[in-house]
Scaffold this motif. Structure first.
Motif, short mmCIF file in Angstrom:
data_model
loop_
_atom_site.label_atom_id
_atom_site.label_comp_id
_atom_site.label_asym_id
_atom_site.label_seq_id
_atom_site.Cartn_x
_atom_site.Cartn_y
_atom_site.Cartn_z
N ARG A 280 -4.68 -15.64 21.56
CA ARG A 280 -5.59 -14.58 22.04
C ARG A 280 -5.75 -13.54 20.93
N SER A 282 -8.46 -10.75 18.84
CA SER A 282 -9.63 -9.92 19.08
C SER A 282 -9.87 -9.02 17.88
N ALA A 289 -7.56 -2.98 26.46
CA ALA A 289 -7.16 -4.34 26.07
C ALA A 289 -5.65 -4.52 26.24
N ASP A 476 -15.37 -17.44 14.00
CA ASP A 476 -15.71 -16.25 14.78
C ASP A 476 -16.14 -15.10 13.88
N ARG A 485 -18.65 -12.08 20.80
CA ARG A 485 -18.53 -13.00 21.95
C ARG A 485 -17.09 -13.50 22.09
N SER A 486 -16.39 -13.66 20.98
CA SER A 486 -15.03 -14.20 21.03
C SER A 486 -14.05 -13.23 21.67
N ILE A 488 -14.83 -11.03 24.31
CA ILE A 488 -15.26 -10.54 25.63
C ILE A 488 -14.13 -10.65 26.65
N HIS A 489 -13.31 -11.70 26.57
CA HIS A 489 -12.25 -11.91 27.56
C HIS A 489 -11.05 -11.00 27.30
N ILE A 490 -10.99 -10.34 26.15
CA ILE A 490 -9.86 -9.46 25.83
C ILE A 490 -10.25 -7.99 25.97
N ASN A 491 -11.37 -7.62 25.39
CA ASN A 491 -11.83 -6.23 25.44
C ASN A 491 -13.31 -6.22 25.83
N PRO A 492 -13.62 -6.47 27.10
CA PRO A 492 -15.02 -6.66 27.50
C PRO A 492 -15.94 -5.47 27.23
N HIS A 522 -18.31 -2.03 33.00
CA HIS A 522 -16.89 -2.07 32.67
C HIS A 522 -16.36 -0.69 32.31
#
Length: 833
Positions: A280, A282, A289, A476, A485-486, A488-492, A522
């Motif tokens: 993971r 970012s 995050a 990335d 985009r890479s 988004i799941h960590i720090n949207p 968000h």
């Protein structure tokens, strides 16, 4: 194995690890400028040379080109890195190649450092392979801003190696080299100053092994140098006094002391987890995050306790092992040396089938420490007879891990982040050394081939997995869209906000709108997201929707000058000129206190002055427009030459409208002095002269000079064509029109101008073709369809002409030309069809 074979093995380790590091980052060589790279390089006058380059000026600016004394300065002082960017700029590129080569050099040095610490070749090789392939390094290598971490790491490792040589010989040359390399590391990044602490700690640890009367002198010089470096950085140069935003480091702004402390103690655990399992990743770990710890019963506190307990245990056992090993060896030497001499031996290594390493202490017993150190300087490091004993290797490795990371822990002072992957580049050296040490110990304990084969398989799996993840992570960082985009799941909120800005700049407004609205859902307090959403609405001509976005951005960040500029543009489009004037006046007066991007802030203020002068001109308040422009020239003394030329050109236009020809020529000549190689400036002067029919010849000379200076500028050809048409030189005008449209094949205005020129020459079929191209470029423009309808009407294609007029009326119900032409054709006007 003789010395030559061992040296061959070590050279193979160096070459193999460095080659792996280079191959893994080949896919970054064609990457672009992403995230902070644009501001640090493209927007940095110290790099691009927009302002005259000066070494003294470089020393007075931070990493981003802002003066260190400025309230908005980041405080990061890295002149050597900025200088390297400057050299890249002068050479025309190669930014990413230099980063990759620095990573290869760092990998080579890690292997050399491992050779001084680790007792086995297998451990050294494992250290180099893991460092070369670790995915946590991607941000430092693929992101150009990470060059500071790469260069600092190289200087850090060289500092250690130079001081190790000084520990062997105690010569002045190696000590001076140590201090010089440490200073160079400081000029690359501030964390490199801890290299002197590492060197001093290693020397103190070795004090238990060797009696050396020169050690105290070396440690004193190290201490004085460290104090001097710190004093110069913190007192001679301005301190980093920027108040970081809450979004960058929310833990530092946490009001609860207990929660803040628990979270800060847990952050090193988060960083170590990234080293252990780099899945993971970012580009930014701000905002939420990393969720703050608000309770003693949070399970993460157990991880924190376990982490620090393990750390203390390793340190305690290493010190205990080192002390007991020293004592046992000396006792055994006193007892067994006479016996061994009688037996004709010189060591108990392998004696009577037993294996130990006390032969090192026997040598120490027989020779003085200075003779021993001189002998070790010429020995290859493939056994425990290196200067740093195996029992000290974990301590030194932990020092490489902990000391460079201390400034980033937020425990000494607050910094502008909670986690930053590129900051782990240097501490990862310690992690890799610990890994190599453990691997080497396991390798020594395996006496059967199957056990060693299993260890090799495990190492291959780890290095292979790291390598695949590194290659994937490099992709990335290829461009900003993929990077955001890479994450988004960590720090949207941060990732979506940045992604929306990129999509907007690419003209993908519908996608950008959805992404920015999601970012605001968000986190509703992001001024940038509201500002970028306003830009999307403005680009889609939805000025009413843009207004609240800009107002909300200003409410959240009152110093956001660009928001004032765009808000005024939207108000002007809605006809609210007085309110637009008021907003621009506020934007011009913004002081910019604690603004990070000072260059962008000042540029927005200057643009606001130009836009305000245009508004005053439209309101027939020319004197106020002249006053605003003159005030801008006085207030913004350090503006770039091209912007200064714009101010003078605008003043010249106003004086032309007022009929003050002499003053207009003065301003336009000042513009030409500011930009002597810019053809558009000469074009404007030619247009001014052309207003006087007696000076047509002189005007044409200026137009031709403009084309000579800027042959690839479409507007220069376009304005010269306008001048030729005024004199009814239509064929020459058409030539210039075609030259302009060839340089800008997607410009609607230029296509329409070519069509008009064809029509004037009675070349109607060709004119129709060019009008159709113009319609394809702007299918939502009413006048484009009306022009096509006019040429079709002239060619007798009545029904097609009517269809074009009706489309124009559908797009713009009040389009006067379409209504008039339909009336001439006796066609009923129906805007609903």
């Amino acid at each position: 194995m003789d010395r030559r074979q061992k040296d061959t093995h070590y050279k193979g380790h160096l070459a193999g690890c460095s080659a792996l590091a280079f191959v893994l980052y080949l896919n970054t060589l064609n990457a672009g400028f992403v995230y902070d790279d644009r501001r640090a390089i493209l927007g940095n006058a110290d790099v691009t040379g927009v302002s005259p380059f000066s070494l003294s000026q470089l020393l007075q600016h931070d990493y981003w080109g802002t003066e260190l004394t400025d309230s908005g300065s980041h405080g990061s002082w890295r002149p050597l890195c900025v200088l390297s960017f400057r050299l890249n700029f002068l050479l025309g590129g190669g930014y990413h190649l230099i980063n990759v080569l620095l990573h290869c050099l760092a990998t080579l040095l890690v292997v050399l450092v491992a050779r001084t610490l680790l007792p086995t070749r297998s451990g050294i090789l494992a250290t180099g392979l893991v460092f070369a392939s670790h995915p946590i390094h991607t941000e430092a290598v693929a992101g150009l801003v990470g060059r500071a971490d790469l260069a600092a790491c190289v200087c850090y490792l060289l500092t250690y190696l130079a001081y190790r040589r000084h520990m062997q010989k105690r010569d002045a040359r190696s000590l001076v080299l140590t201090l010089l390399l440490a200073m160079m590391g400081l000029l690359c990044k501030e964390t490199a100053i801890t290299a002197l602490l590492l060197c001093g700690m290693c020397d103190v640890l070795m004090a238990r092994k060797y009696e050396d009367k020169h050690r105290l002198r070396s440690l004193s010089i190290l201490s004085i140098s460290l104090a001097s470096f710190l004093y110069c950085r913190l007192n001679v140069l301005p301190r980093p006094g920027t108040a970081f935003a809450s979004a960058d480091n929310p833990t530092a702004h946490e009001p609860c002391w207990w929660s803040r402390t628990l979270t800060f103690f847990h952050l090193p655990v988060v960083n170590f987890q990234l080293l252990l399992w780099p899945q993971r990743l970012s580009f930014d770990w701000g905002m939420d995050a990393v969720v703050r710890i608000r309770s003693l019963w949070d399970a993460r506190n157990l991880l924190t306790i376990g982490f620090y307990a393990t750390l203390m245990t390793i340190i305690w056992k290493s010190l205990k092992l080192e002390a007991s090993t020293r004592m046992d060896y000396m006792a055994m030497a006193d007892i067994s040396l006479p016996l061994l001499k009688r037996l004709g031996g010189h060591s108990c290594l392998g004696w009577q089938g037993h294996s130990c390493s006390c032969h090192y202490q026997l040598d120490l017993y027989r020779y003085s420490s200075n003779q021993r150190l001189a002998k070790e300087a010429t020995k290859p490091n493939d056994s425990p007879s290196s200067v740093t004993l195996p029992s000290l290797a974990p301590l030194v490795a932990l020092s490489f891990l902990v000391l460079p990371f201390l400034p980033a822990t937020n425990m000494l002072f607050y910094v502008g982040f909670v986690v930053a992957e590129r900051l782990l580049y240097l501490p990862s050296v310690g992690y890799c050394l610990i890994f190599g040490y453990g691997f080497g110990q396991l390798w020594q304990r395996k006496h059967f081939d199957c056990g060693k084969i299993l260890l090799l398989c495990c190492l291959s799996i780890i290095v292979g997995a790291f390598s695949l993840r590194t290659i994937q992570r490099n992709s990335d960082w290829r461009n900003e869209e993929e990077l955001y985009r890479s994450a988004i799941h960590i720090n949207p909120p941060k990732a979506l906000g940045n992604l929306g800005s990129i999509l907007s700049s690419q003209g993908r407004y519908d996608e950008a709108k959805l992404v920015l609205e999601a970012a605001i859902r968000h986190r509703s307090t992001m001024a940038d997201a509201h500002f970028n959403l306003g830009i999307v609405h403005q680009q889609q001509q939805n000025f009413t929707a843009a207004l609240p976005c800009y107002r909300r951005a200003i409410q959240l960040r009152p110093q956001l000058a660009a928001a004032y500029l765009n808000l005024a543009a939207s108000l002007q489009a809605l006809g609210q000129h007085q309110e637009a004037i008021s907003v621009l006046q506020m934007g011009i007066r913004l002081p910019g206190h604690a603004v990070r991007d000072r260059l962008g802030h000042e540029k927005a203020r200057r643009s606001a002055s130009l836009q305000l002068s245009l508004l005053y001109t439209k309101e027939n308040q020319s004197q106020l427009a002249i006053k605003i422009l003159n005030e801008g020239l006085t207030k913004f003394k350090d503006m770039p030459k091209e912007e200064r030329a714009s101010f003078h050109l605008k003043l010249g236009e106003i004086y032309v409208e007022l009929g003050q020809w002499q003053q207009a020529q003065v301003e336009q000549r000042l513009a030409m002095e500011a930009q002597p190689r810019h053809g558009a400036t000469y074009t404007t002067f030619g247009q001014t002269l052309a207003k006087n029919s007696s000076r047509y010849g002189e005007a044409e000379l200026w137009f031709k000079r403009a084309i000579q200076l800027s042959p690839l500028e479409p507007s220069v050809h376009h304005h010269y064509a306008d001048f030729l048409e005024q004199q009814e030189r239509h064929r020459e005008s058409l030539t210039q029109r075609l030259n302009a449209v060839a340089l800008a094949p997607n410009n609607y205005v230029l296509h329409a101008a070519v069509a008009d020129a064809m029509r004037l020459l009675k070349r109607l079929p060709e004119a129709e073709l060019w009008y159709r191209k113009a319609v394809n470029l702007q299918p939502r423009a009413a006048h484009a369809h009306a022009n096509l309808g006019a040429i079709l009407q002239m060619r007798g294609q009545q029904q097609q002409a009517v269809d074009c007029y009706r489309m124009a009326l559908k797009l713009q119900p009040g389009h006067a030309i379409s209504r008039a032409n339909l009336a001439k054709m006796n066609v009923n006007i129906d805007t609903n069809t």
